[in-house]
Write a protein that holds these residues in place. Sequence first.
Motif, short mmCIF file in Angstrom:
data_model
loop_
_atom_site.label_atom_id
_atom_site.label_comp_id
_atom_site.label_asym_id
_atom_site.label_seq_id
_atom_site.Cartn_x
_atom_site.Cartn_y
_atom_site.Cartn_z
N UNK A 303 7.20 -6.16 -4.74
CA UNK A 303 6.35 -7.05 -3.58
C UNK A 303 5.64 -6.62 -2.16
N UNK A 304 6.81 -5.32 -1.41
CA UNK A 304 5.92 -4.87 -0.73
C UNK A 304 4.61 -3.70 -0.93
N UNK A 305 4.33 -3.23 -1.81
CA UNK A 305 3.83 -2.91 -2.18
C UNK A 305 2.39 -3.30 -3.25
N UNK A 306 3.55 -4.44 -3.60
CA UNK A 306 1.41 -5.72 -3.98
C UNK A 306 0.84 -5.79 -2.52
N UNK A 307 1.91 -6.65 -1.50
CA UNK A 307 0.83 -6.80 -0.53
C UNK A 307 0.56 -5.70 -0.29
N UNK A 308 0.54 -4.02 -0.14
CA UNK A 308 -0.91 -3.40 0.02
C UNK A 308 -1.70 -4.00 -0.42
N UNK A 309 -2.04 -4.34 -1.49
CA UNK A 309 -3.43 -4.73 -1.98
C UNK A 309 -4.33 -5.77 -1.11
N UNK A 310 -3.67 -6.47 -0.16
CA UNK A 310 -4.13 -7.38 0.64
C UNK A 310 -4.24 -6.70 2.41
N UNK A 311 -4.23 -5.43 2.44
CA UNK A 311 -4.36 -4.66 3.46
C UNK A 311 -5.47 -3.81 3.23
N UNK A 312 -5.69 -3.42 5.01
CA UNK A 312 -6.05 -2.37 5.08
C UNK A 312 -6.43 -1.33 4.20
N UNK A 313 -7.36 -0.07 3.72
CA UNK A 313 -7.44 0.86 3.47
C UNK A 313 -6.34 2.32 4.09
N UNK A 315 -2.74 1.74 4.90
CA UNK A 315 -1.91 1.32 4.95
C UNK A 315 -0.59 1.82 3.96
N UNK A 316 1.08 2.65 3.64
CA UNK A 316 1.63 2.61 2.96
C UNK A 316 3.28 1.78 2.98
N UNK A 317 3.68 2.41 1.98
CA UNK A 317 5.63 1.34 1.50
C UNK A 317 6.08 2.69 1.15
#
Length: 463
Positions: A303-313, A315-317
Amino acid sequence: MRRQVEEAIIKHGLLQPGGQVLAAVSGGADSVCLLYVLAQMREDWSIELKALHVHHGLRGEEADRDAAFTKALCGKLSVQCSIRYVDVHAFSEEKKLSEEEAARELRYQVLEEAADQWERQSGREVRIAVAHHGDDNVETILHNLFRGSGLKGLGGISPMRGRIIRPLLTLTRQEILRFLKEEGVGYCQDQTNLEADRTRNKLRLKVLPMICSDINVRAGEHILQAAERMRQADRYLEQQAALWLRQYGILEDGQDGQEETARSGADAKALRREPAIIQTYVIRQMIGDMTGSKKDITSVHVEEVRELLEKQAGRQADLPYGLMARRTYDHLWIERKDGQKKKGDAPVPKLVFETFFYEKGMKIPKNQYTKWFDHDKINGMLSVRTRQTGDYLLLPGGGHKTIKSYLIDEKVPSHLRDQVFLLADGSHILWVIGRRISEGCKVTEKTKRILQVHMSGGEEDGR
């Protein structure tokens, strides 16, 4: 009984005529039933059957009785039988496992070794038959449900895993006991199965009887039907994720002769258009491409990785196994962190995570390899990594101490400090693995949920 078992074997391709079968026989009702049915099938199926009994070095005279009973039973059925002795107590101490976990690990280790030896001698494939039945499957499904499992866990026990087969999964415990009674076949009773202090025993002795008597007498049957649908859905979604990655995924090989994949990528815009469940399976597959296994990858990580899809370039986890997820303008990447898993470095420790409710009187583990944390005090997603600038421990009284200072105070040589692995919640280090934990997430009388983290094997430093 035999017809039901044969139907299950044919349906799932567990055995072929002329095959070789090593049956795990404890002497209990389930494994005795398994051995009897396989012995009945032996002539018609032209199978070669052997039995193996593992003596765990526990339960004293009762365990000796089980081994002697199994030996005599196999003699009566003209089945070659081996008794293997293991020291569960010593193994559990060495590996920092519960005796139940240690017994299971040793049992499967001995079975695999015996199957390997038989295969080398015969030059033909050997299947290992174990006696899990439908009620065991129901317990597993409920246990996984209460722990927050995904579709795979809710699918229950697989009829076949590798060379291990489970021909009795379509049978209930009552059907097994009725068969043994009708056939006049005796068996041994393990008294520890009647103790209601273990989670599975609580499910077997308390929860399931209550559900069947007060809610629906066929509850177990319905749970298994639901599990089959879960397995079908899981297989379908895995296939869809694989197809999606063939079209939109990228795998980049390592450089300088490295065999491992350097990183796995996906078209971020295309992935955003997919339903959340497909996104989840694609991300799990991407992580699996990097690690070779999806074990220890939880829904929290995905889910943490999936949330990156909605964030700006940019960002990382952080992820387990020294990995990280990174969002670029066009892609979502799963890649290795700088400095992680280079040749000559210490291997990333294997951590096993488990959550459960805290009950008064529970004893906190006092060893270097198993730690308890207050689950509700953890703020972000945990990762296993080496030190970074700004990392700190919380001290008694609320003070901070940098990881650099801690390692210096502990007299860790400078050339080894970047090989000490940390369990991190952002910059807050919960555990210097194999050493101390932070005060910030320690278990107290107010703790409601516990996160248990266990390091499987390994030495203290550099893991």
